[in-house]
Design a protein around this motif. Structure first.
Motif, PDB file in Angstrom:
ATOM      1  N   ARG A 207     -11.393  -1.400  12.658  1.00  0.00           N
ATOM      2  CA  ARG A 207     -10.059  -0.851  12.878  1.00  0.00           C
ATOM      3  C   ARG A 207      -9.117  -1.503  11.882  1.00  0.00           C
ATOM      4  NH1 ARG A 207      -6.878   0.100  17.319  1.00  0.00           N
ATOM      5  NH2 ARG A 207      -8.415   1.648  17.898  1.00  0.00           N
ATOM      6  N   LEU A 208      -8.428  -0.690  11.116  1.00  0.00           N
ATOM      7  CA  LEU A 208      -7.442  -1.170  10.155  1.00  0.00           C
ATOM      8  C   LEU A 208      -6.061  -0.717  10.618  1.00  0.00           C
ATOM      9  CD1 LEU A 208      -6.773  -2.467   7.357  1.00  0.00           C
ATOM     10  CD2 LEU A 208      -7.117  -0.200   6.355  1.00  0.00           C
ATOM     11  N   ASP A 209      -5.189  -1.674  10.921  1.00  0.00           N
ATOM     12  CA  ASP A 209      -3.811  -1.386  11.343  1.00  0.00           C
ATOM     13  C   ASP A 209      -2.860  -1.889  10.265  1.00  0.00           C
ATOM     14  OD1 ASP A 209      -5.070  -0.723  13.654  1.00  0.00           O
ATOM     15  OD2 ASP A 209      -3.881  -1.974  14.973  1.00  0.00           O
ATOM     16  N   ILE A 210      -1.926  -1.044   9.868  1.00  0.00           N
ATOM     17  CA  ILE A 210      -0.945  -1.412   8.847  1.00  0.00           C
ATOM     18  C   ILE A 210       0.455  -1.108   9.373  1.00  0.00           C
ATOM     19  CG2 ILE A 210      -0.140  -1.006   6.479  1.00  0.00           C
ATOM     20  CD1 ILE A 210      -3.007  -0.014   5.841  1.00  0.00           C
ATOM     21  N   GLN A 211       1.325  -2.109   9.326  1.00  0.00           N
ATOM     22  CA  GLN A 211       2.706  -1.905   9.753  1.00  0.00           C
ATOM     23  C   GLN A 211       3.518  -1.369   8.585  1.00  0.00           C
ATOM     24  OE1 GLN A 211       4.650  -5.377  11.355  1.00  0.00           O
ATOM     25  NE2 GLN A 211       6.676  -4.480  11.101  1.00  0.00           N
ATOM     26  N   CYS A 212       4.139  -0.209   8.789  1.00  0.00           N
ATOM     27  CA  CYS A 212       4.926   0.408   7.724  1.00  0.00           C
ATOM     28  C   CYS A 212       6.306  -0.240   7.606  1.00  0.00           C
ATOM     29  CB  CYS A 212       5.118   1.902   8.007  1.00  0.00           C
ATOM     30  SG  CYS A 212       3.591   2.856   8.076  1.00  0.00           S
ATOM     31  N   TYR A 213       6.897  -0.106   6.432  1.00  0.00           N
ATOM     32  CA  TYR A 213       8.317  -0.417   6.271  1.00  0.00           C
ATOM     33  C   TYR A 213       9.125   0.710   6.909  1.00  0.00           C
ATOM     34  CZ  TYR A 213       6.952  -3.928   2.798  1.00  0.00           C
ATOM     35  OH  TYR A 213       6.407  -5.017   2.159  1.00  0.00           O
ATOM     36  N   GLU A 214      10.362   0.416   7.282  1.00  0.00           N
ATOM     37  CA  GLU A 214      11.185   1.424   7.950  1.00  0.00           C
ATOM     38  C   GLU A 214      11.418   2.648   7.075  1.00  0.00           C
ATOM     39  OE1 GLU A 214      14.540   0.551  10.414  1.00  0.00           O
ATOM     40  OE2 GLU A 214      13.955  -1.534  10.616  1.00  0.00           O
ATOM     41  N   ASP A 215      11.437   2.457   5.734  1.00  0.00           N
ATOM     42  CA  ASP A 215      11.693   3.600   4.854  1.00  0.00           C
ATOM     43  C   ASP A 215      10.404   4.241   4.321  1.00  0.00           C
ATOM     44  OD1 ASP A 215      10.941   1.527   3.228  1.00  0.00           O
ATOM     45  OD2 ASP A 215      12.610   1.725   1.815  1.00  0.00           O
ATOM     46  N   ASP A 216       9.238   3.819   4.837  1.00  0.00           N
ATOM     47  CA  ASP A 216       7.978   4.453   4.447  1.00  0.00           C
ATOM     48  C   ASP A 216       7.893   5.868   4.997  1.00  0.00           C
ATOM     49  OD1 ASP A 216       6.747   2.471   2.938  1.00  0.00           O
ATOM     50  OD2 ASP A 216       5.769   1.532   4.661  1.00  0.00           O
ATOM     51  N   ASP A 217       7.183   6.718   4.279  1.00  0.00           N
ATOM     52  CA  ASP A 217       6.808   8.037   4.787  1.00  0.00           C
ATOM     53  C   ASP A 217       5.388   7.911   5.324  1.00  0.00           C
ATOM     54  OD1 ASP A 217       5.976  10.591   5.288  1.00  0.00           O
ATOM     55  OD2 ASP A 217       6.448  11.385   3.300  1.00  0.00           O
ATOM     56  N   PRO A 218       5.207   7.808   6.643  1.00  0.00           N
ATOM     57  CA  PRO A 218       3.866   7.550   7.179  1.00  0.00           C
ATOM     58  C   PRO A 218       2.873   8.655   6.867  1.00  0.00           C
ATOM     59  CG  PRO A 218       5.417   8.073   8.946  1.00  0.00           C
ATOM     60  CD  PRO A 218       6.224   7.882   7.703  1.00  0.00           C
ATOM     61  N   GLU A 219       3.331   9.899   6.792  1.00  0.00           N
ATOM     62  CA  GLU A 219       2.407  10.993   6.496  1.00  0.00           C
ATOM     63  C   GLU A 219       1.855  10.875   5.083  1.00  0.00           C
ATOM     64  OE1 GLU A 219       1.261  13.027   8.852  1.00  0.00           O
ATOM     65  OE2 GLU A 219       2.470  11.672  10.079  1.00  0.00           O
ATOM     66  N   GLU A 220       2.684  10.376   4.185  1.00  0.00           N
ATOM     67  CA  GLU A 220       2.206  10.164   2.812  1.00  0.00           C
ATOM     68  C   GLU A 220       1.199   9.013   2.778  1.00  0.00           C
ATOM     69  OE1 GLU A 220       1.926   8.184  -0.976  1.00  0.00           O
ATOM     70  OE2 GLU A 220       3.342   7.404   0.518  1.00  0.00           O
ATOM     71  N   LEU A 221       1.452   7.985   3.574  1.00  0.00           N
ATOM     72  CA  LEU A 221       0.586   6.809   3.558  1.00  0.00           C
ATOM     73  C   LEU A 221      -0.782   7.085   4.165  1.00  0.00           C
ATOM     74  CD1 LEU A 221       3.016   3.875   4.456  1.00  0.00           C
ATOM     75  CD2 LEU A 221       2.278   4.658   2.204  1.00  0.00           C
ATOM     76  N   ILE A 222      -0.876   8.029   5.111  1.00  0.00           N
ATOM     77  CA  ILE A 222      -2.184   8.303   5.699  1.00  0.00           C
ATOM     78  C   ILE A 222      -2.932   9.392   4.941  1.00  0.00           C
ATOM     79  CG2 ILE A 222      -1.516   7.565   8.020  1.00  0.00           C
ATOM     80  CD1 ILE A 222      -1.362  10.510   8.812  1.00  0.00           C
ATOM     81  N   GLY A 223      -2.375   9.853   3.824  1.00  0.00           N
ATOM     82  CA  GLY A 223      -3.091  10.788   2.964  1.00  0.00           C
ATOM     83  C   GLY A 223      -4.343  10.140   2.392  1.00  0.00           C
ATOM     84  N   ASP A 224      -5.296  10.956   1.988  1.00  0.00           N
ATOM     85  CA  ASP A 224      -6.604  10.453   1.561  1.00  0.00           C
ATOM     86  C   ASP A 224      -6.501   9.410   0.459  1.00  0.00           C
ATOM     87  OD1 ASP A 224      -7.763  12.091   3.384  1.00  0.00           O
ATOM     88  OD2 ASP A 224      -8.411  13.617   1.947  1.00  0.00           O
TER      89      ASP A 224
END
Length: 411
Positions: free
Chosen positions: A232-249
């Motif tokens: 399991r890999l958990d990553i805490q995003c920054y408040e200004d991150d776009d999470p949908e972009e970060l979970i892209g392939d």
């Protein structure tokens, strides 16, 4: 069959771990029950989700259905090492000779929720407990004498008690007029499953690892935990991150490659992003004390400390105990008192768990200057004082203090 009315002592809404625990716990106490589940039997259960089962939970499962707890122990992993890094520097590392303790039930096991659910489904089958698939609860009408339930297939049900274990969007909770109250995390979090077929109890480097401000993830906090079949890999995003972009392939491949190594970059089997809710129902029972809420129908928690499924299973076991006593009570007053005692105890437990998970959440996502300074000082002192490193290792999971109701276990 449309229009058919069925009588049963107890109904349970939801065939997740909490609902199935309630059914097994009632069966162990000699109470007949039926589970109503909205989804089909071949439902998609993607993602590892709740991977950490505490020893107290395993003991509960073993008690209500012998072989269930020990079966999950045999299926799961017990990682021996805890390791923490601060901005790339190791600040804590401890390996236990006997990480699970002694005896048949260890302190914990790490296994995907889908595996836990399959073991529970097998246990239901062994116990002869029926699951009515594609039977979403649509209406709930409690009264002093019992509960009338209508399901999406047109069937009506009459029961003495109903357990609402139908998740965060609980129809049961809504139908009895109970509201959720609480907050939402400021940051998004990314959760990914990384497949590793070679992983087992003898796997070299089997460890739970936490990275503060990981350089490999552009300064984000990262948690890596092994479980049966992968990581399991958990990553805490920054408040200004776009999470949908970060979970892209492409971005997930980059994260995995940087944090875990090139051999894993093509092994991501599932990824999602969340903002965690910290909410509790304003009541765990209806006004007639005939409907009892358990698990995510009653509370939603940030995952730090693995309190979600574990506390939900404790809810379910206590609900079953209360219902078994209430059904056999000689007076209505005794029955109501037993259900009210369940609600009082589990509401206190939920408040404790929300506070504990919230403390970890605030510690991780907050920018309080005092907390930031404490982390920096602890990291500087970790080489000389193991206590400083252990504090950094423990803090992301919430407090380890004594819960408010000892007899319910840790949660």
């Amino acid at each position: 069959m449309s229009g058919e009315t069925t009588e049963t002592p107890v109904l349970i809404a939801g065939a997740g771990p909490v609902g199935m625990t309630a059914a097994l716990a009632l069966n162990a106490r000699g109470v007949e029950t039926t589970i109503l589940e909205a989804e089909p039997e071949d439902r998609d259960r993607s993602g590892s989700r709740a991977i950490y089962i505490h020893g107290s939970t395993l003991r509960t499962l073993e008690r209500i259905h012998p072989g269930l707890g020990t079966g999950l122990v045999d299926e799961g992993l017990i990682w021996p090492t805890r390791r923490t890094l601060y901005r790339g520097k190791e600040v804590f590392n401890r390996t236990y000779d006997s990480p699970g303790g002694r005896g048949d039930i260890p302190h914990f096991t790490s296994v995907p929720q889908v595996v836990t659910e399959q073991y529970m489904l097998d246990a239901l089958d062994e116990a002869g407990i029926e699951v009515r698939w594609e039977s979403a609860v649509e209406t709930v009408d409690p009264s002093p004498e019992g509960v009338r339930v209508e399901t999406a297939d047109g069937r009506e049900w009459n029961c003495e008690y109903l357990v609402g274990a139908d998740g965060g969007g609980s129809t049961v909770r809504s139908e009895i007029g109970v509201d959720f109250e609480g907050d939402q995390s400021a940051n998004h979090f990314i959760i990914a499953d990384v497949e590793d077929e070679e992983i087992d109890d003898d796997y070299p480097g089997l460890e739970r690892m936490f990275h503060y401000d990981a350089p490999e993830a552009d300064g984000r906090n990262v948690l890596l935990v092994p479980f049966t079949g992968g990581w399991r890999l958990d990553i805490q995003c920054y408040e200004d991150d776009d999470p949908e972009e970060l979970i892209g392939d492409e971005r997930m491949r980059e994260f995995v490659r940087n944090v875990m190594g090139e051999r894993y970059e093509d092994n991501v089997t599932w990824a999602s992003s969340y903002r965690f809710l910290q909410v509790k129902a304003d009541s765990f029972v209806d006004e007639h004390r005939r409907v009892l809420l358990a698990g995510e129908a009653a509370h939603l928690l940030a995952p730090f400390g693995a309190r979600g499924m574990n506390s939900g299973i404790a809810d379910a076991d206590e609900a079953a105990s209360a219902i078994a006593v209430a059904i056999n009570a000689k007076t209505e007053a005794v029955a109501r008192d037993e259900v009210e005692l369940f609600a009082a105890r589990r509401e206190i437990a939920a408040e404790y768990n929300i506070g504990a998970a919230g403390q970890a959440l605030e510690y991780l996502q907050g920018d309080d200057p005092v907390t930031v300074l404490r982390k920096e000082v602890a990291a500087e002192m970790a080489d000389s004082f193991e206590t400083a490193g252990e504090w950094l290792d423990d803090a992301p999971y919430g407090p380890h203090g004594t819960p408010p109701i000892i007899s319910t276990g840790n949660y």
